[in-house]
Design an enzyme around this catalytic site. Structure first.
Site, mmCIF file in Angstrom:
data_model
loop_
_atom_site.group_PDB
_atom_site.id
_atom_site.type_symbol
_atom_site.label_atom_id
_atom_site.label_comp_id
_atom_site.label_asym_id
_atom_site.label_seq_id
_atom_site.Cartn_x
_atom_site.Cartn_y
_atom_site.Cartn_z
ATOM 1 N N GLY A 175 -16.437 0.215 -3.365
ATOM 2 C CA GLY A 175 -15.880 1.346 -4.101
ATOM 3 C C GLY A 175 -16.767 2.580 -4.097
ATOM 4 N N GLY A 176 -17.655 2.689 -3.121
ATOM 5 C CA GLY A 176 -18.541 3.851 -3.020
ATOM 6 C C GLY A 176 -19.914 3.645 -3.608
ATOM 7 C CG LEU A 207 -19.111 1.674 2.194
ATOM 8 C CD1 LEU A 207 -18.853 3.152 2.469
ATOM 9 C CD2 LEU A 207 -20.502 1.271 2.674
ATOM 10 C CG LEU A 213 -23.185 -0.982 -1.675
ATOM 11 C CD1 LEU A 213 -22.665 -2.197 -0.917
ATOM 12 C CD2 LEU A 213 -24.646 -1.179 -2.069
ATOM 13 C CE1 TYR A 232 -3.200 -2.837 0.203
ATOM 14 C CE2 TYR A 232 -3.745 -2.192 2.444
ATOM 15 C CZ TYR A 232 -3.957 -3.004 1.350
ATOM 16 O OH TYR A 232 -4.928 -3.976 1.405
#
Length: 312
Positions: A181-182, A179, A184, A19
């Protein structure tokens, strides 16, 4: 953000050695290391998790789960994190080219040295979890304690085998991308309001195009409940059997505060049924092998604990 999370009682911090690599190799681990150093004596308050498997350099031994790479990567992670130990050291993916005997030899060495407290997995299939635990048991090792899997209302494949296997083995389940990737978190509502929408990958954008009707129905249901879509998505995961906690990735303190609201929301059976209608479970709500036969599990679908009818 991490100060605020710790103040809210959130003590599990998850990262990986790959990351932040676009900025600098191990950049996110280094950031956490600087934070731990600044916080002073907070290390014992934090459950710190990182991962090994991904490519960290250009050499042939700079990826995977060979004993050499596991030990080398762990030492590098410890240095970047500025700590003497990793609480949960997770295999980021299955390494089909390395035998479990070699993997557990390396993990057992790190545990014996005090550099690792527990081991976990990410993105394993159900049979991988079973194989890993059997190999660990043969070496008289504790084995895995957790599995990170892709699991949310839009992606429910884990319910077929991964969740049942993890639950049977006593592993904690840590869903990532809760979520999706947004998608939800009220993406259609924000677009209609011309608000900023989190950038999505081509895959997630394709999921939005294919599931737009269901997502629209979901946002309508959340509005009816008077809850933010992200809160409902997280509350749904928190109520799923076997789930320990979803892994959230808030970008602002406001998003973090919003996510924490899910802890006080319980979804009743009517809402759960409506969510199942919008986002049908894989295999008619049954784990394998009933799912393959297209019939419900004897006794009905797997549900979380019952809740009062007047709860949200």
């Amino acid at each position: 953000m991490m100060d605020h999370a710790l103040g809210l009682g959130i003590n599990f911090f998850d990262t990986a050695d790959i990351y932040g690599r676009k900025a600098v190799p191990g950049g996110t681990e280094a950031l956490i290391g600087r934070w731990l150093a600044r916080r002073g004596r907070c290390r014992d308050k934090v459950v710190l998790a990182t991962k090994v498997y991904g490519r960290t350099a250009g050499g042939p031994n700079d990826r995977g789960l060979s004993a050499r790479h596991i030990i080398q990567a762990c030492n590098a992670s410890l240095k970047r994190l500025g700590t003497d130990w990793i609480d949960v050291y997770q295999m980021h993916h299955v390494d089909r080219s390395t035998p479990w005997e070699e993997i557990w030899e390396a993990m057992g060495t790190l545990v014996a040295q005090g550099k690792v407290r527990y081991t976990g997995s990410c993105n394993f299939a159900g049979w991988h979890l079973v194989s890993a635990q059997a190999a660990a048991k043969a070496r008289h090792l504790f084995g895995l304690v957790s599995e990170q899997c892709h699991y949310n209302l839009l992606v429910r494949d884990a319910e077929l085998e991964v969740v049942p296997a993890a639950s049977a083995l006593g592993l904690g389940i840590l869903p990532w991308s809760p979520l999706h990737g947004g998608l939800l978190s009220g993406v259609l509502r924000r677009r209609a309001a011309h608000a900023t929408v989190r950038s999505t990958s081509d895959r997630v954008a394709g999921d939005l195009a294919r599931g737009k009707r269901a997502i629209a129905g979901y946002e309508d249901l959340c509005a009816e409940l008077g809850q933010d879509p992200s809160v409902v998505a997280l509350a749904w995961l928190l109520g799923r059997p076997g789930v320990t906690a979803p892994l959230i990735g808030p970008r602002t303190a406001e998003q973090l505060d919003l996510s924490v609201r899910a802890l006080s929301v319980t979804l009743d059976k009517e809402v759960l049924d409506r969510l199942d209608a919008l986002f049908p479970p894989a295999g008619c709500g049954s784990p394998a092998p009933e799912a393959w036969l297209g019939r419900p599990r004897r006794g009905g679908p797997v549900r979380g604990p019952s809740v009062p009818a007047n709860s949200i």
